[in-house]
Structure formats: C-alpha cells, structure tokens
Design a protein around this motif. Structure first.
Motif, short mmCIF file in Angstrom:
data_model
loop_
_atom_site.label_atom_id
_atom_site.label_comp_id
_atom_site.label_asym_id
_atom_site.label_seq_id
_atom_site.Cartn_x
_atom_site.Cartn_y
_atom_site.Cartn_z
N ILE A 5 121.24 74.23 72.09
CA ILE A 5 122.59 73.83 71.74
C ILE A 5 122.95 74.41 70.37
O ILE A 5 122.24 74.17 69.38
CB ILE A 5 122.73 72.30 71.69
CG1 ILE A 5 122.38 71.69 73.05
CG2 ILE A 5 124.13 71.89 71.25
CD1 ILE A 5 123.36 72.02 74.15
N ILE B 166 125.12 74.26 67.13
CA ILE B 166 125.83 73.16 66.50
C ILE B 166 126.55 73.61 65.25
O ILE B 166 126.25 74.65 64.66
CB ILE B 166 124.89 71.99 66.16
CG1 ILE B 166 123.88 72.42 65.10
CG2 ILE B 166 124.18 71.49 67.40
CD1 ILE B 166 123.10 71.27 64.54
N TYR C 231 126.62 63.91 65.83
CA TYR C 231 126.38 63.98 67.27
C TYR C 231 125.73 62.68 67.74
O TYR C 231 124.61 62.37 67.34
CB TYR C 231 125.45 65.16 67.59
CG TYR C 231 126.06 66.51 67.29
CD1 TYR C 231 126.57 67.29 68.31
CD2 TYR C 231 126.13 66.98 65.98
CE1 TYR C 231 127.14 68.54 68.04
CE2 TYR C 231 126.70 68.21 65.70
CZ TYR C 231 127.21 68.99 66.74
OH TYR C 231 127.78 70.20 66.46
N SER D 192 124.76 65.70 72.85
CA SER D 192 125.75 66.75 73.02
C SER D 192 126.15 66.86 74.50
O SER D 192 126.54 65.88 75.11
CB SER D 192 125.20 68.08 72.47
OG SER D 192 126.17 69.09 72.48
N SER D 193 126.03 68.05 75.09
CA SER D 193 126.44 68.25 76.49
C SER D 193 125.34 67.92 77.49
O SER D 193 125.54 68.08 78.69
CB SER D 193 126.88 69.70 76.69
OG SER D 193 125.81 70.59 76.40
#
Length: 325
Positions: free
Chosen positions: A117, A119, A124, A153-154
């Motif tokens: 990820i 950033i 987060y 996050s995702s």
C-alpha cells in the motif's frame, strides 16, 4: 515555518498537500519494533496508524499482514446420543508480497496481484476483528458465531466461518466444518479476493457415525477421517507462515472437528487452530483458537448431557512494515 534540512535519513522536505514530506515514512500506532532498516507496527487491537510524515515516492510503500478473527467451534445437539461438533474456519489471511521492504520471507499467499500500500500523510484506521463466541448446546442448541473482519486501508479480511451442526458449513475467510453426514463444508475465500484469503471447511463425514469435520485454514482445507466405524472427527486446515514481524510465525489455522463419543481429540491446524474436545470433559478454553492469530475454534466431542461449549475463535491481528532509514 517549514524545516529546511534536506539531507540525511528521514530528512524533512517541506510541507505538501499531504503534510510533511520526508525521505522515509514517520508514523505511530500499535506496538513498534525494528528489524534492520525496517519498522514493524503490530496491532493486536483496533487503533490508528498515524503517518506524521509521508515519504517520497519509492519509500512510501507499506507491507501488510491482515488477519481476521476466527470462527467459533460447534457442539452438536443430539438429545438421544452423542455427536461430534464441527471445527471452525480461520479468519481471512491477506498479505502483501514483501516487494516494498523485500527483507523477509512471505507466505505463498503474499503473491501477485497482491501489492503493498502506497501511503501519504494522515491517519489510517486499523480494525482488528474478534473471534467468534462458542455456544453450549445442552439443554438447547446454540449457533456458533463467525469471526469479525480486520482491515487496513483498502485491505479487508473476512471473519472465519463458525462450525456447523445439522446444516451446510458456514462460509467466511476460511469455511467452517460440518457435522451433518455428507453436507458441504463452508466455503472459504468468502467474499472472494485474489490471492484467496482462505480455504474451505471439510464436508461432513458420509456415515452415521457422528464424527464432525475440521474447519479450513489459510493454506490447507479442513479434513475428515474415514476410519471404520467413521466415528472420528477431522483435523483443522493448516495456516500460513510469514516473517513480516521479524521471525517466522504461522497464522490462521482451522479448528479440529470432534469425534463421536470416542474420547479422541483432533488437532487444530498450524497457526493457532483450536483442537477438538474430548468426550464432553475437555475444558472449553482448551479448544479456543489462538489469540491474535485468527485461529478457528475446535468442535466438541461430547456425550449426554452436554455441558461444554465449542471453542472460541482467536482474535485477529494487523502487522505493517516499512523502511525507515
């Protein structure tokens, strides 16, 4: 006034749209350890990963391990005789391929198309899912619960499916086992992601013996035993091993399935899966999935009356790793 230093590890570049920019990520949250040039943030409960300085491109990637809570094991209800309870599925296992930090061994699930990820500065949220709660079945049957999801996050990992009694196994990150003869085990990797976050629970044992099957683990599906007279339970599926935290550690093992009143116990999968109980006498806490490993709870092996519960699922964990110098 912005700091003007532009040299040295972690030097500040100035204020940008995402906040302070430095050569490397600067962040707080969780329990922080170091391994060489890398920082590791371990979250054993929900919290925040607060990035006070976002790194320049090329140094702003974070590797992750996101494990959900494991499902709870079953103690099947049978007022006329004894039944084995099904083992639960492990919490979903999701891992980046280690390409951002490249200094440790990932599990086979840390493969493309998974990716680290990238950033920027900011906060987060981290969610660490709890394990499912085992229920007793005497004098009335309970419903073992699914584990809760974990996220960063995702990336979201699904809770493990609970062990099932007289129905189809419960779906989840890994699927729960089942007691009903010939019934389908719970579907793993539910909802589907790539790479898969878990495996299926074992189908029910196709006999009238009453043994129950094991829950799925991150890498290996749950199992059943066909030994005569088919009263045995099954072993929980194996988890996956990663060194993201600095040393090899296995996570997300499935729970073992209970035998039919035969006193046998069946192992949980590697990575914290709970073993099955022993003829109604095992302390239920001994069947729990391991805390912060996302292990599925073990199923009971019980006579009548049944007074123990299935094992609780183990809570999940989130581990983040990035270069800091």
């Amino acid at each position: 006034m912005p700091l003007k230093s532009t040299f040295g590890a972690g030097s500040v570049r100035g204020f940008g749209a995402g906040g302070v920019i430095s050569d490397f990520i600067i962040a707080t949250g969780g329990t922080i350890t170091e391994s060489g040039d890398y920082k590791i943030h371990t979250f054993t409960g929900s919290g925040s990963f607060a990035v006070t300085a976002g790194a320049v491109p090329g140094n702003n990637d974070v590797d992750y391990l996101v494990i959900a809570g494991g499902g709870a094991g079953d103690v099947s209800f049978n007022p006329l005789g004894a039944n084995g309870g099904a083992g639960a599925g492990a919490g979903g296992y999701r891992e980046s391929p280690g390409t951002a930090t490249g200094s440790y061994s990932v599990s086979p699930l840390g493969a493309s198309p998974a990716a680290a990820i990238s950033i920027t500065g900011g906060t987060y949220p981290i969610v660490v899912g709890g394990g499912g709660a085992g229920t007793t079945c005497y004098p009335s049957p309970g419903v073992p619960t699914r584990g809760s999801s974990s996220s960063f996050s995702s990336i979201t990992s699904a809770g493990g499916g609970g062990g099932a009694g007289n129905n189809v196994g419960a779906p989840g990150g890994s699927g729960g086992g089942v007691n009903l003869n010939g019934a389908a085990g719970g579907a793993g990797n539910t909802p589907p992601v790539s790479p898969a976050q878990g495996t299926n629970g074992s189908p029910g044992i196709p006999s009238s013996g009453g043994g129950a099957s094991g829950g799925g683990g991150a890498l290996v599906a749950g199992s059943q035993n066909f030994t005569s007279p088919n009263t045995n339970g099954g072993t929980g599926g194996g988890g996956a091993t990663t060194s993201i935290s600095g040393s090899p550690t296995a996570y997300a093992g499935g729970g073992g399935g209970g035998g039919y009143n035969n006193g046998s116990t069946f192992a949980g999968g590697s990575g914290g899966g709970g073993p099955s109980g022993n003829n109604g006498t095992t302390n239920a806490n001994d069947m729990n999935g391991s805390t912060n490993k996302g292990g599925g709870g073990g199923g009971g092996s019980s006579g009548v009356p049944v007074t123990i519960r299935g094992g609780n699922g183990g809570s999940g964990v989130v581990v983040l790793r990035y270069k800091f110098q």
